[in-house]
Motif scaffolding. Structure first.
Motif, PDB file in Angstrom:
ATOM      1  N   PRO A 163      70.956  -1.908  52.265  1.00 46.24           N
ATOM      2  CA  PRO A 163      71.885  -3.070  51.724  1.00 46.24           C
ATOM      3  C   PRO A 163      71.302  -3.451  50.430  1.00 46.24           C
ATOM      4  O   PRO A 163      70.499  -3.016  50.028  1.00 46.24           O
ATOM      5  N   MET A 164      72.084  -4.454  49.621  1.00 49.51           N
ATOM      6  CA  MET A 164      71.512  -5.002  48.499  1.00 49.51           C
ATOM      7  C   MET A 164      70.632  -6.155  48.744  1.00 49.51           C
ATOM      8  O   MET A 164      70.852  -6.932  49.384  1.00 49.51           O
ATOM      9  N   GLY A 165      69.511  -6.227  48.072  1.00 48.41           N
ATOM     10  CA  GLY A 165      68.368  -7.091  48.255  1.00 48.41           C
ATOM     11  C   GLY A 165      68.627  -8.296  47.317  1.00 48.41           C
ATOM     12  O   GLY A 165      69.734  -8.367  46.402  1.00 48.41           O
ATOM     13  N   ARG A 166      67.975  -9.114  47.447  1.00 44.69           N
ATOM     14  CA  ARG A 166      67.800 -10.168  46.606  1.00 44.69           C
ATOM     15  C   ARG A 166      67.646  -9.999  44.993  1.00 44.69           C
ATOM     16  O   ARG A 166      68.195 -10.718  44.316  1.00 44.69           O
ATOM     17  N   SER A 167      67.206  -9.117  44.789  1.00 44.39           N
ATOM     18  CA  SER A 167      66.974  -8.498  43.410  1.00 44.39           C
ATOM     19  C   SER A 167      68.014  -7.797  42.712  1.00 44.39           C
ATOM     20  O   SER A 167      67.993  -7.904  41.501  1.00 44.39           O
ATOM     21  N   GLY A 168      69.218  -7.587  43.272  1.00 43.99           N
ATOM     22  CA  GLY A 168      70.408  -6.855  42.758  1.00 43.99           C
ATOM     23  C   GLY A 168      70.176  -5.504  43.243  1.00 43.99           C
ATOM     24  O   GLY A 168      71.118  -4.735  42.869  1.00 43.99           O
ATOM     25  N   ARG A 169      69.238  -4.817  43.496  1.00 41.19           N
ATOM     26  CA  ARG A 169      69.004  -3.554  43.992  1.00 41.19           C
ATOM     27  C   ARG A 169      69.061  -3.182  45.434  1.00 41.19           C
ATOM     28  O   ARG A 169      68.914  -4.032  46.108  1.00 41.19           O
ATOM     29  N   ARG A 170      69.490  -1.940  45.655  1.00 42.50           N
ATOM     30  CA  ARG A 170      69.566  -1.406  47.070  1.00 42.50           C
ATOM     31  C   ARG A 170      67.906  -1.411  47.582  1.00 42.50           C
ATOM     32  O   ARG A 170      67.201  -1.240  46.826  1.00 42.50           O
ATOM     33  N   ALA A 171      67.903  -1.960  48.846  1.00 41.77           N
ATOM     34  CA  ALA A 171      66.559  -1.585  49.642  1.00 41.77           C
ATOM     35  C   ALA A 171      65.980  -0.386  49.111  1.00 41.77           C
ATOM     36  O   ALA A 171      66.845   0.739  49.453  1.00 41.77           O
ATOM     37  N   SER A 178      55.272  -3.344  53.366  1.00 41.93           N
ATOM     38  CA  SER A 178      55.350  -4.148  52.092  1.00 41.93           C
ATOM     39  C   SER A 178      55.874  -5.499  52.280  1.00 41.93           C
ATOM     40  O   SER A 178      56.943  -5.644  52.842  1.00 41.93           O
ATOM     41  N   MET A 179      55.285  -6.585  51.780  1.00 38.31           N
ATOM     42  CA  MET A 179      55.744  -7.940  52.142  1.00 38.31           C
ATOM     43  C   MET A 179      56.958  -8.375  51.013  1.00 38.31           C
ATOM     44  O   MET A 179      57.997  -8.915  51.313  1.00 38.31           O
ATOM     45  N   SER A 180      56.862  -7.619  49.881  1.00 41.58           N
ATOM     46  CA  SER A 180      57.955  -7.792  48.901  1.00 41.58           C
ATOM     47  C   SER A 180      59.151  -7.259  49.355  1.00 41.58           C
ATOM     48  O   SER A 180      60.253  -7.639  49.033  1.00 41.58           O
ATOM     49  N   ALA A 181      59.145  -5.943  50.175  1.00 38.95           N
ATOM     50  CA  ALA A 181      60.245  -5.437  50.630  1.00 38.95           C
ATOM     51  C   ALA A 181      60.985  -6.192  51.617  1.00 38.95           C
ATOM     52  O   ALA A 181      62.082  -6.233  51.513  1.00 38.95           O
ATOM     53  N   VAL A 182      60.220  -6.959  52.544  1.00 39.92           N
ATOM     54  CA  VAL A 182      60.743  -7.747  53.516  1.00 39.92           C
ATOM     55  C   VAL A 182      61.400  -8.850  52.823  1.00 39.92           C
ATOM     56  O   VAL A 182      62.618  -9.316  53.289  1.00 39.92           O
ATOM     57  N   ASP A 183      60.953  -9.497  51.871  1.00 37.89           N
ATOM     58  CA  ASP A 183      61.463 -10.623  51.114  1.00 37.89           C
ATOM     59  C   ASP A 183      62.845 -10.277  50.499  1.00 37.89           C
ATOM     60  O   ASP A 183      63.546 -11.062  50.372  1.00 37.89           O
TER      61      ASP A 183
END
Length: 455
Positions: A163-171, A178-183
């Motif tokens: 999926p697309m993450g909040r950063s605009g990149r694909r997961a 990784s906590m940032s990956a969950v975010d």
């Protein structure tokens, strides 16, 4: 119609009562799990449910394949007699994603003579728990649930992508813990927490797994039937949370090529009902002989129940080396390369982690199968193979390579068929062989790419 009291809501768990407190309950979903773990049943206005203490469904719901086709009834004429479904109010929980105020209630499934229908998955798990109770034992389990959040896939011919993450990149993959990956998909996780709280479910922890968009949810240890109910509910809860944020949640064992698969690891121990002590530990804290018997039971009988733990053709794509999945029945202490892992714990929490079940399995059947193997081990009193202290991936596989082979092992195992019930095993095999036959009639992209012009 019946004389169910109008104050039936007083029988509900506290979380369900809190959810409807001060609000008008609109609808009740009366559900059971079919062979695949799909919710089947009826929805009705709450005003009607208040005066109806049972409803009916044909027994053919347990002959339906995952594709919607029907297996022939191996137990006799296909007359589709009605089963009697009665509410188990202890399972009542909110459906907080619906527009109206709705409750879900799992129902008990009996035949017209009042006997539990043996092919109903929840009844099978109750049957296995009953075998333990007859010996003065209480099985305790703790499940881990792995799944992927993926981009919406509207064309089955197209590969599944993260999926697309909040950063605009694909997961991204390879980001375990990784906590940032969950975010990246924190809004989905927030809704999962909120839905779980409304439903009265306790989440022990959520973490990022090794796959791109892969998440693991751990549940606290407890009663097998109650936890199977929770997993059954959780699958729907998680799917609904994902849909709110323009992605899918999938429990396929291996949804993305080149990524790890999704497991439902099962931690299990056994309590002596009279003493309350874990029978896997001696009074001095050392490992008991029963602990060894339990490991042996899993080693000896898991091959025959793999068809329940890995119920689809896709399930066997998970059993490959170097993708954090077991390929054998070795056991070891704190060794994640083995199929049977003994986690670090104190004597009171000594347990065996069965790492073979895929998240695509029906939770009632997966837990029943794993518990049945331990039960057989405790009754047979045999010793396991020596502990594996190295890399178990270097050993030969002990597992069937495909669903057809797994069904053959189930068909040939008299001890497993006796414990699970002949009628259940016969019906389950009929449904799964029908699915396998359907799959073999599908021509894959791999075949078109490599065979069309080359052979």
């Amino acid at each position: 119609m019946s004389s169910k009291p109008t104050d039936w809501t007083e029988q509900l768990p506290q979380a369900a009562r809190d959810y409807i407190a001060g609000r008008r309950l609109d609808e009740v979903e009366c559900i059971v799990a079919d062979i695949a773990g799909v919710a089947r049943g009826k929805a009705m206005p709450a005003s009607k449910f208040a005066f109806q203490d049972r409803f009916f469904l044909p027994n053919s719901i347990f002959l339906q394949t995952i594709t919607g086709e029907w297996a022939d009834n191996p137990m006799g004429a296909f007359t589709e007699p009605d089963m009697i479904l009665t509410p188990d109010f202890s399972t009542a929980t909110a459906a907080p994603w619906t527009a109206d105020i709705t409750l879900q209630v799992i129902h008990d499934v009996n035949d017209q003579q009042g006997n539990p229908v043996p092919v109903a998955p929840r009844n099978l798990l109750k049957r296995i728990v009953g075998l333990y109770e007859a010996e003065g034992w209480k099985p305790v389990i703790a499940p881990e649930m792995e799944f992927f959040l993926v981009a919406r896939n509207l064309d089955p011919n197209q590969p599944i992508i993260p999926p697309m993450g909040r950063s605009g990149r694909r997961a991204a993959g390879k980001q375990a813990y990784s906590m940032s990956a969950v975010d990246e998909y924190g809004k989905v996780i927030d809704d999962i927490y909120d839905f779980a709280e409304a439903q009265g479910f306790e989440i022990d922890g959520i973490l990022q797994e090794g796959g791109a968009g892969q998440v693991e949810i751990n549940l606290a240890h407890g009663d097998p039937v109650a936890l199977a109910d929770q997993i059954f509910f959780f699958k729907r809860l998680i799917r609904e949370a994902a849909l709110r944020h323009d992605c899918f949640a999938t429990f396929m064992a291996k949804p993305i090529e080149g990524e790890p698969g999704s497991a439902m690891h099962i931690h299990q121990s056994v309590i002596d009902v009279k003493t309350g002590a874990n029978i896997f530990s001696e009074a001095d804290g050392s490992e008991s002989i029963e602990f060894m018997y339990a490991i042996a039971g899993l080693q000896n009988h898991l091959p025959a129940v793999i068809a329940l733990l890995a119920p689809y053709v896709n399930s066997y794509r998970r059993y490959v080396p170097d993708f954090a999945a077991p390929i054998n029945l070795e056991w070891g202490r704190d060794n994640r390369t083995t199929g049977l892992r003994v986690p670090i714990s104190g004597p009171e929490a000594r347990r065996i982690e069965n790492r073979l079940a895929g998240m695509d399995c029906n939770p009632y059947l997966g837990l029943a199968a794993s518990l049945a193997c331990v039960y057989l081990g405790l009754k047979e009193r045999r010793m396991p193979r020596p502990e594996c202290t190295g890399d178990a991936y270097m050993n030969d596989t002990d597992l069937p390579y495909n669903l057809g082979d797994a069904l053959d092992l189930l068909s040939d195992s008299a001890p497993v068929r006796e414990v699970l019930g002949i009628e259940f095993c016969t019906v389950y095999e009929a449904v799964k062989r029908n699915e396998y036959k359907e799959f073999l009639q599908v021509i894959s992209p791999w075949e078109r790419e490599h065979l069309l012009l080359n052979v």
